[in-house]
Structure formats: C-alpha cells, structure tokens
Design an enzyme around this catalytic site. Structure first.
Site, PDB file in Angstrom:
ATOM      1  N   LYS A  78     -65.080 -46.060 -24.249  1.00  0.00           N
ATOM      2  CA  LYS A  78     -66.225 -45.448 -23.559  1.00  0.00           C
ATOM      3  C   LYS A  78     -67.425 -45.355 -24.497  1.00  0.00           C
ATOM      4  O   LYS A  78     -67.257 -45.076 -25.697  1.00  0.00           O
ATOM      5  CB  LYS A  78     -65.812 -44.060 -23.044  1.00  0.00           C
ATOM      6  CG  LYS A  78     -66.812 -43.403 -22.103  1.00  0.00           C
ATOM      7  CD  LYS A  78     -66.254 -42.091 -21.565  1.00  0.00           C
ATOM      8  CE  LYS A  78     -67.207 -41.403 -20.602  1.00  0.00           C
ATOM      9  NZ  LYS A  78     -66.669 -40.135 -20.070  1.00  0.00           N
ATOM     10  N   SER A 177     -63.465 -36.422 -15.881  1.00  0.00           N
ATOM     11  CA  SER A 177     -63.998 -37.774 -16.054  1.00  0.00           C
ATOM     12  C   SER A 177     -63.009 -38.854 -16.460  1.00  0.00           C
ATOM     13  O   SER A 177     -63.349 -40.040 -16.426  1.00  0.00           O
ATOM     14  CB  SER A 177     -65.138 -37.749 -17.052  1.00  0.00           C
ATOM     15  OG  SER A 177     -66.272 -37.250 -16.415  1.00  0.00           O
TER      16      SER A 177
HETATM   17  N1  GLN Z   1     -68.026 -34.417 -12.604  1.00  0.00           N
HETATM   18  C1  GLN Z   1     -67.998 -33.450 -13.650  1.00  0.00           C
HETATM   19  C2  GLN Z   1     -69.404 -33.127 -14.089  1.00  0.00           C
HETATM   20  O1  GLN Z   1     -70.308 -33.757 -13.643  1.00  0.00           O
HETATM   21  C3  GLN Z   1     -67.136 -33.917 -14.785  1.00  0.00           C
HETATM   22  C4  GLN Z   1     -67.828 -34.712 -15.816  1.00  0.00           C
HETATM   23  C5  GLN Z   1     -66.937 -35.099 -16.963  1.00  0.00           C
HETATM   24  O2  GLN Z   1     -65.733 -34.856 -16.955  1.00  0.00           O
HETATM   25  N2  GLN Z   1     -67.569 -35.639 -18.005  1.00  0.00           N
HETATM   26  O3  GLN Z   1     -69.603 -32.238 -14.854  1.00  0.00           O
END
Ligand code: GLN
EC number: 6.3.5.7
Length: 469
Positions: A78, A177
């Site tokens: 990533k 995520s």
């Molecule tokens: N969807 C969540 C957010 O927007 C999780 C993001 C993540 O795990 N980086 O905060």
C-alpha cells in the site's frame, strides 16, 4: 497447472522450495497479469522497475541456502508504507514526489524474509474513505465488476491480490480498510490486535486505530505474513510482544452474534450468506449464541469523532514547509493555506475541519470527551463478552461493492463501516473471510464474514478461518 500468478503464497512457496519454479518466473507471471489488467483496474500506482532484479536476488539467496517461506514471493505494498528510496504518496498530491528515507519496520522484516516488492498500490488519500474513490490518482476498480469499487482504503492491494497481479499484499486498517476491500474483492484480510504490528514507517491517519495487515488469497497466507511482520518494535512505543500473550484456544468454540446490530441495513442476500456461514461453523462443532453489546450503538459516532480529531492533528505536519508539496502564497499564512488547499483532497479537508472543531475548547467535552468515554465502555463490553464467547461474528460489510460514484454523500459512505470500526475502537483483532457471493446485474459479487477475537488471539481467527475457507 494454473498460471503461477494464481497460486497462493503457500503453494508458490512449496514449489520454490523444491526448485520446481523460481522467483523470477513468479514475478514474470505477475508482471504479465499487471500488463493485462492494471490499466483498467488502476490497482498499482507504480510498478517497480527492479522487481525482476529483486526476484533474481531472492533466487540467489535460496541457492545459497536460505529458506524463509516468503523468500522470492511477490507482494504489493500500500502506498502509505515506506520503502527506502521509493515514492510513498499516500495517494495524495501532498506527497506526490515524496521519496521515503527509511524502511517501515514491516518492510525491513519482509526484506529480511526475502519478499519481492512489485509496486505500490492505490488507496483513499491518507487512508480516509472506504472505496478508494478518494485517491488523488483515480479510483481502483473491482476485478469482479469494473463498474464497481474495489473497496477501501486498501482497494489497490485487494484488487491486486484478487486479480492475480500479486500473490499477497499489505494494507492498513484504521476502521476497516483491510477488511472492507477484502470483503468486496473476495480475498482474506486481517486487522491485527492493536500494537501487534509496528506502525513505524506507516504514514499516520489515526494513530490510536491504525494497524498494518495482510491481504491474501487464503487464511494460511494471512497467517504467514502476520507471523513475519508482527512483534514489538523499539521504534513504536505502542507495539507489543505477542509472544507474551497466552493464547487460550478452547475446543468448544462459542460464537457470539450481536443480532440487534444485524437489523441495521444489512442487505437480505448478505444476511443469508452470513447465516449460511454460521451453519457451516455449527456443523464443525461451534455453538452460536446471541449477544448484547449495548455500546455498539455509539460505535460509529465515536469512531468518526476520534478519527476526525486524530486526522486533523496528524495531517497538521503537512504545512508546505517541512516536506511534501510546497506552494508560495503572499504571506507565510498564505503559503500554508495555498499548500494545504491544493495538496489535500475534499475528504481530507473535511476531516481536518471537523477534527479541529471537535477538539476546540468549547466543544471538546461535548464531542471528543464523549467519544472517548464511549470507546472505554465499548472496550469493557468486549472484554466481558470474550469471557463467554471466543468470537464475535458479523458480516464484514452490510452490502457488496457499490458502483463507482454511488455513495458520493460522505455520510452514506461512513454508514457502511458499521461492522468494521469497532475492532479499531477496542483494539481487538478481526479478520474478513470470503463467505460467498451475491448477484447484482448478472455479476457475482463477493461478500465477507468478519470474525473478531480477544486481544492477541489471532491464532483463534486463523483456526476458525481455516474451517470455513
Ligand atoms: N472507512 C473508514 C474511514 O473512512 C476506515 C478507513 C481506514 O480504515 N483507513 O475512516
């Protein structure tokens, strides 16, 4: 034999060990698939030009007698994890030309093991989002239906693994995520116990939630990567040595299901797949019980308030002076404003503003203070629950992957995180395992089962995961 890029890490590792294949061949197979699919999927932001050379070196290390199971295995990383000498942009314009000056601890460990890095993968800018639509470099498409998102924020990593462009990948998980894109793309994703994996060299989003985790084709592969990257690290004071945690794996697996929460917007076909996986677990001797976790009602609000607060402080370091994008304005203040206005996308700016608001003197008690109190309560309820159950099970996401652009309202996107954010609030480990597909417009779209376990009990997640997948 299937193409080499379709192998799991474990399968490829065995073939490398017997000399049946080489790392160079594996990497060539992945690069050929990248050549075919990356221009439409947009999973990789950059494919490293020296991938084959890295593979060559891994083959030489093996010839010299080394034998780690990840030696010569091609992985995708990533774009918020630092690899010395390479770009790491967190999919932001702010860090478009930023070159990492050191290796993240996880990268150091993977290098020692001999893994090959194929490239850096797309994500929502600074890991803020849930669909990779917030990347400054375009959305990543779902390999199962290119009209749909791959999930996020580690969408590039999940799409790369699901499409066979990489054998495995690293993502990061702040509120889902790793698990969300794993669910949308039909692969396995693990969010480790908070502190199990060092955050040194991970571009920070929410420091008290962030964890790096593997995205793989099988549970066994996730376990392999996790065991390679975990461990206490002097460079991350929040990291813990898992070797000290006594794992108590009971033979009688009790699975708790917070039924009340499932009433909240889960699509019926997803629920049907969920019930089906519970049946499979029951057939393997597990017992399923209904559990009440009242503080779950506050999880999403608490998560987003804490997220905004920490994001606003973590992103304050991007000021146009120290590093990253630097634009000139008419005054010093204008330098800051111009750089931050241009460098950050809409979601990052939204969270910076809301975070600054919830932390401000007049509102701190009403928002941030309350959110941290809810977090403590939730953690306590989870600790209590794990005295009587071994796992908490829910779907990973309430629905399959949505169409690109369908959830342009940020609040609608936040609601999708209802099941994933709790593990980050409480620090528990959680895994997403493919539990089947649901049909949408003639396409079979994957959906995932999420299992959460007690702190430090990743082993239980792997054991249960292997029963199912
Ligand atoms: N969807 C969540 C957010 O927007 C999780 C993001 C993540 O795990 N980086 O905060």
């Amino acid at each position: 034999m299937s193409s080499l890029n379709e192998l799991s890490i474990t399968e490829a590792s065995k073939k490398l060990a017997t000399g049946e294949i080489t790392s160079v061949q594996l990497v060539e197979a992945c690069l050929a698939e990248i050549e075919k699919r990356n221009s439409s999927l947009n999973a990789f932001l950059e494919v490293f030009s020296d991938a084959k050379e890295q593979a060559q070196k891994a083959d030489e290390r093996r010839a010299a007698g080394e034998s780690h199971p990840l030696l010569g295995i091609p992985l995708a990383i990533k774009d918020n994890i630092l690899i010395e000498g390479r770009k790491a942009s967190a999919a932001s314009k702010m860090l478009q030309n930023y070159i990492a000056t050191y290796d993240a601890t996880v990268i150091k460990k993977l290098k020692e093991a001999g893994a090959v890095f194929l490239g850096r993968t797309n994500m929502d800018e600074f890991a803020l989002g849930g669909s990779t639509e917030n990347s400054a470099y375009g959305v990543t498409k779902n390999p199962h239906d290119e009209k749909r998102v791959a999930g996020g924020t580690s969408g590039g990593s999940a799409a790369a693994v699901a499409s066979g462009m990489a054998l495995g990948a690293l993502g990061s998980d702040t509120g889902g995520s790793v698990r969300n894109p794993a669910s949308f793309c039909g692969v396995v994703g693990l969010k480790p116990t908070y502190g199990a994996v060092s955050r040194s060299g991970l571009i920070a989003a929410v420091s008290s939630f962030d964890q790096i985790g593997p995205i793989t084709k099988t549970v066994e592969d996730a376990e392999l990567i996790f065991n390679t990257i975990r461990g206490q690290d002097p460079l991350d004071s929040t990291s813990i040595g898992m070797e000290n945690i006594k794992l108590q794996i009971s033979n009688n697996k009790n699975i708790g299901v917070p039924r009340k929460l499932l009433g909240k917007g889960v699509e019926p076909e997803v629920l049907a797949q969920f019930e089906h996986s519970l049946e499979k677990l029951k057939a393997q001797g597990c017992e399923v019980v209904d559990i009440a976790l009242p503080a779950l009602d506050y999880a999403l609000s608490a998560y987003y308030i804490i997220n905004f607060a920490e994001v606003s402080t973590n992103l304050s370091r991007f000021d146009g002076v120290r590093y990253g994008l630097s634009l000139k304005g008419e005054s010093l203040f204008d330098d800051y404003a111009t750089t931050r206005g241009e460098g950050f996308g809409a979601e990052a700016r939204r969270r910076i503003m809301l975070g600054t608001y919830v932390l401000s003197a007049g509102y701190y008690d009403a928002y941030y203070g309350k959110a941290t109190a809810a977090r403590v309560q939730l953690r306590k309820e989870f600790e209590d629950a794990f005295k009587s159950v071994d796992f908490i099970a829910t779907p990973t996401m309430p629905y399959p992957a949505w169409k690109v652009g369908e959830k342009s309202d940020p609040l609608a996107a936040y609601l999708a995180d209802i099941f994933t954010v709790t593990a980050n609030l409480t620090g528990n480990p959680a895994i997403s395992i493919p539990m089947g597909t649901v049909e949408r417009e003639g396409k079979q779209l994957p959906v995932g089962l999420q299992l959460t376990a007690a702190h430090g009990d990743e082993a239980a997640l792997f054991a249960a995961g292997k029963l199912l997948y």
